[in-house]
Design a protein around this motif. Structure first.
Motif, PDB file in Angstrom:
ATOM      1  N   GLY A  27      33.846  42.112  30.299  1.00 58.03           N
ATOM      2  CA  GLY A  27      34.866  43.046  30.753  1.00 58.03           C
ATOM      3  C   GLY A  27      36.224  42.386  30.961  1.00 58.03           C
ATOM      4  O   GLY A  27      37.262  43.045  30.872  1.00 58.03           O
ATOM      5  N   ALA A  28      36.237  41.090  31.226  1.00 64.70           N
ATOM      6  CA  ALA A  28      37.484  40.358  31.459  1.00 64.70           C
ATOM      7  C   ALA A  28      38.180  39.952  30.166  1.00 64.70           C
ATOM      8  O   ALA A  28      39.314  39.481  30.195  1.00 64.70           O
ATOM      9  N   LEU A  29      37.509  40.132  29.019  1.00 68.50           N
ATOM     10  CA  LEU A  29      38.084  39.698  27.745  1.00 68.50           C
ATOM     11  C   LEU A  29      39.444  40.308  27.464  1.00 68.50           C
ATOM     12  O   LEU A  29      40.335  39.626  26.947  1.00 68.50           O
ATOM     13  N   ASP A  30      39.621  41.577  27.788  1.00 66.13           N
ATOM     14  CA  ASP A  30      40.915  42.217  27.532  1.00 66.13           C
ATOM     15  C   ASP A  30      42.031  41.517  28.297  1.00 66.13           C
ATOM     16  O   ASP A  30      43.125  41.321  27.767  1.00 66.13           O
ATOM     17  N   ASP A  31      41.743  41.139  29.541  1.00 67.57           N
ATOM     18  CA  ASP A  31      42.750  40.428  30.331  1.00 67.57           C
ATOM     19  C   ASP A  31      43.051  39.056  29.721  1.00 67.57           C
ATOM     20  O   ASP A  31      44.202  38.653  29.635  1.00 67.57           O
ATOM     21  N   SER A 153      35.721  42.547  41.171  1.00 69.45           N
ATOM     22  CA  SER A 153      36.574  43.537  40.523  1.00 69.45           C
ATOM     23  C   SER A 153      37.680  42.839  39.748  1.00 69.45           C
ATOM     24  O   SER A 153      38.241  41.856  40.223  1.00 69.45           O
ATOM     25  N   GLN A 154      37.979  43.356  38.590  1.00 66.27           N
ATOM     26  CA  GLN A 154      39.076  42.827  37.774  1.00 66.27           C
ATOM     27  C   GLN A 154      40.401  43.488  38.147  1.00 66.27           C
ATOM     28  O   GLN A 154      41.455  43.046  37.709  1.00 66.27           O
ATOM     29  N   ASP A 155      40.330  44.540  38.954  1.00 67.77           N
ATOM     30  CA  ASP A 155      41.532  45.317  39.280  1.00 67.77           C
ATOM     31  C   ASP A 155      42.624  44.429  39.874  1.00 67.77           C
ATOM     32  O   ASP A 155      42.411  43.770  40.884  1.00 67.77           O
ATOM     33  N   GLY A 156      43.773  44.438  39.237  1.00 65.45           N
ATOM     34  CA  GLY A 156      44.931  43.723  39.747  1.00 65.45           C
ATOM     35  C   GLY A 156      44.958  42.236  39.491  1.00 65.45           C
ATOM     36  O   GLY A 156      45.954  41.572  39.787  1.00 65.45           O
ATOM     37  N   ARG A 158      44.912  40.464  36.581  1.00 62.34           N
ATOM     38  CA  ARG A 158      45.833  40.033  35.531  1.00 62.34           C
ATOM     39  C   ARG A 158      47.268  40.065  36.058  1.00 62.34           C
ATOM     40  O   ARG A 158      48.033  39.137  35.818  1.00 62.34           O
ATOM     41  N   GLU A 159      47.616  41.096  36.803  1.00 63.22           N
ATOM     42  CA  GLU A 159      48.957  41.187  37.362  1.00 63.22           C
ATOM     43  C   GLU A 159      49.235  40.016  38.303  1.00 63.22           C
ATOM     44  O   GLU A 159      50.321  39.436  38.290  1.00 63.22           O
ATOM     45  N   ARG A 160      48.242  39.652  39.119  1.00 63.99           N
ATOM     46  CA  ARG A 160      48.415  38.526  40.052  1.00 63.99           C
ATOM     47  C   ARG A 160      48.574  37.221  39.270  1.00 63.99           C
ATOM     48  O   ARG A 160      49.424  36.388  39.613  1.00 63.99           O
ATOM     49  N   ILE A 161      47.765  37.023  38.246  1.00 64.11           N
ATOM     50  CA  ILE A 161      47.873  35.826  37.407  1.00 64.11           C
ATOM     51  C   ILE A 161      49.266  35.769  36.775  1.00 64.11           C
ATOM     52  O   ILE A 161      49.909  34.709  36.748  1.00 64.11           O
ATOM     53  N   GLU A 162      49.740  36.912  36.273  1.00 65.59           N
ATOM     54  CA  GLU A 162      51.068  36.956  35.642  1.00 65.59           C
ATOM     55  C   GLU A 162      52.167  36.631  36.649  1.00 65.59           C
ATOM     56  O   GLU A 162      53.115  35.916  36.316  1.00 65.59           O
ATOM     57  N   GLN A 163      52.045  37.129  37.891  1.00 68.32           N
ATOM     58  CA  GLN A 163      53.039  36.812  38.920  1.00 68.32           C
ATOM     59  C   GLN A 163      53.110  35.302  39.148  1.00 68.32           C
ATOM     60  O   GLN A 163      54.201  34.718  39.211  1.00 68.32           O
ATOM     61  N   ILE A 164      51.953  34.680  39.282  1.00 67.42           N
ATOM     62  CA  ILE A 164      51.909  33.240  39.549  1.00 67.42           C
ATOM     63  C   ILE A 164      52.424  32.474  38.332  1.00 67.42           C
ATOM     64  O   ILE A 164      53.248  31.555  38.470  1.00 67.42           O
ATOM     65  N   ALA A 165      51.976  32.844  37.136  1.00 67.07           N
ATOM     66  CA  ALA A 165      52.415  32.157  35.918  1.00 67.07           C
ATOM     67  C   ALA A 165      53.923  32.298  35.734  1.00 67.07           C
ATOM     68  O   ALA A 165      54.609  31.311  35.409  1.00 67.07           O
ATOM     69  N   ASP A 166      54.448  33.496  35.948  1.00 65.64           N
ATOM     70  CA  ASP A 166      55.891  33.715  35.806  1.00 65.64           C
ATOM     71  C   ASP A 166      56.673  32.855  36.799  1.00 65.64           C
ATOM     72  O   ASP A 166      57.703  32.270  36.456  1.00 65.64           O
ATOM     73  N   ARG A 167      56.166  32.771  38.026  1.00 66.14           N
ATOM     74  CA  ARG A 167      56.830  31.931  39.045  1.00 66.14           C
ATOM     75  C   ARG A 167      56.818  30.461  38.623  1.00 66.14           C
ATOM     76  O   ARG A 167      57.819  29.765  38.713  1.00 66.14           O
ATOM     77  N   LEU A 168      55.657  29.995  38.140  1.00 58.73           N
ATOM     78  CA  LEU A 168      55.549  28.601  37.714  1.00 58.73           C
ATOM     79  C   LEU A 168      56.466  28.316  36.524  1.00 58.73           C
ATOM     80  O   LEU A 168      57.118  27.267  36.476  1.00 58.73           O
ATOM     81  N   LEU A 169      56.509  29.244  35.584  1.00 59.39           N
ATOM     82  CA  LEU A 169      57.350  29.053  34.402  1.00 59.39           C
ATOM     83  C   LEU A 169      58.828  29.097  34.777  1.00 59.39           C
ATOM     84  O   LEU A 169      59.638  28.344  34.236  1.00 59.39           O
ATOM     85  N   ALA A 170      59.204  29.966  35.715  1.00 54.99           N
ATOM     86  CA  ALA A 170      60.607  30.050  36.140  1.00 54.99           C
ATOM     87  C   ALA A 170      61.029  28.742  36.820  1.00 54.99           C
ATOM     88  O   ALA A 170      62.180  28.307  36.679  1.00 54.99           O
ATOM     89  N   GLY A 171      60.100  28.113  37.493  1.00 54.27           N
ATOM     90  CA  GLY A 171      60.389  26.842  38.166  1.00 54.27           C
ATOM     91  C   GLY A 171      60.598  25.692  37.206  1.00 54.27           C
ATOM     92  O   GLY A 171      61.096  24.636  37.581  1.00 54.27           O
ATOM     93  N   GLN A 172      60.217  25.888  35.949  1.00 50.16           N
ATOM     94  CA  GLN A 172      60.364  24.828  34.941  1.00 50.16           C
ATOM     95  C   GLN A 172      61.745  24.832  34.292  1.00 50.16           C
ATOM     96  O   GLN A 172      62.111  23.894  33.631  1.00 50.16           O
ATOM     97  N   GLU A 173      62.469  25.917  34.446  1.00 50.47           N
ATOM     98  CA  GLU A 173      63.744  26.046  33.722  1.00 50.47           C
ATOM     99  C   GLU A 173      64.864  25.301  34.421  1.00 50.47           C
ATOM    100  O   GLU A 173      64.857  25.033  35.566  1.00 50.47           O
TER     101      GLU A 173
END
Length: 173
Positions: A27-31, A153-156, A158-173
Motif C-alpha cells: 500500500g505504501a508503494l504509491d507514496d 496508517s499511511q495517512d499524511g 508522504r506530506e510529512r516526509i515532503e515537509q522534512i525533505a523540503d526543509r532539508l533541501l532548502a537548508g542546502q542552498e
C-alpha cells in the motif's frame, strides 16, 4: 590548485523500512513512487529490511532484494514483488527467482545468492538497527532522525516526509 567552490552537502536520506511480504508495504508503494518522482536524486531513498517472523518468506525476499540492488534494479524488484504479495505467500523462493527472470536480472545468480546466503549479514544488520531505533512494523520511514510509522496508517506520511525533505533541501542552498 584546489577547487574554490564549497563542498556540496550530502543528499538527505529517507530510510524506508520495508518487508516484501507485507500488504501495508504494498500500500505504501504509491507514496514511494511519488517521492522518487518528486525528488529524483535530490533525496536518497534507502531500502532497509525488517522481515517479520509472521511472514515465512520475508527473510528470503529481503536477501533477494539485496541481490536485485547489487544487479542494479533494487526498487524495480521491490515493486514487482510487493505488487504480487499473494504469489510470494503461495510460492516462496521460486517466485523471487521468477520475478528476477521477468525483470531481466541474472536469475541463476539470484538462486545462488539465496542458497549461499551472501546477503544475510546485510538483512540481519538492518533488522538489528531497526529494532534499536524502535521500528516495530512495516512500513516505517526515518528521515532526519524522525521515525514515521506507516504500519498503522499511511495517512499524511508522504506530506510529512515532503515537509522534512523540503526543509532539508532548502537548508542546502
Amino acid at each position: 590548485m584546489s577547487d574554490p567552490s564549497p563542498a556540496r552537502p550530502a543528499v538527505p536520506v529517507l530510510d524506508v523500512w520495508c518487508e516484501l511480504q507485507c500488504p501495508d508495504c504494498r500500500g505504501a508503494l504509491d507514496d514511494v513512487r511519488a517521492l522518487r518522482a518528486r525528488y529524483g536524486d535530490r533525496l536518497e531513498l534507502r531500502l532497509r529490511h525488517f522481515p517479520l517472523e509472521k511472514h515465512k518468506h520475508s527473510f528470503a525476499a529481503a536477501q533477494a532484494a539485496e541481490e536485485a540492488l547489487e544487479q542494479g534494479m533494487g526498487w524495480e524488484f521491490v515493486e514487482a514483488v510487493l505488487g504480487r504479495v499473494a504469489e510470494l505467500d503461495r510460492a516462496g523462493e521460486p517466485f523471487l527467482v521468477e520475478v528476477a527472470r521477468e525483470l531481466g536480472l541474472d536469475a541463476e545468480e539470484f538462486d545462488t545468492a539465496l542458497i549461499d546466503g551472501r546477503h544475510i549479514l546485510i538483512v540481519d544488520a538492518d533488522q538489528a538497527e531497526g529494532k534499536a531505533i524502535g521500528v516495530s512494523g512495516t512500513p516505517t520511514y526515518v528521515i532526519d532522525g524522525e521515525r514515521l510509522d506507516g504500519g498503522k496508517s499511511q495517512d499524511g506520511l508522504r506530506e510529512r516526509i515532503e515537509q522534512i525533505a523540503d526543509r532539508l533541501l532548502a537548508g542546502q542552498e
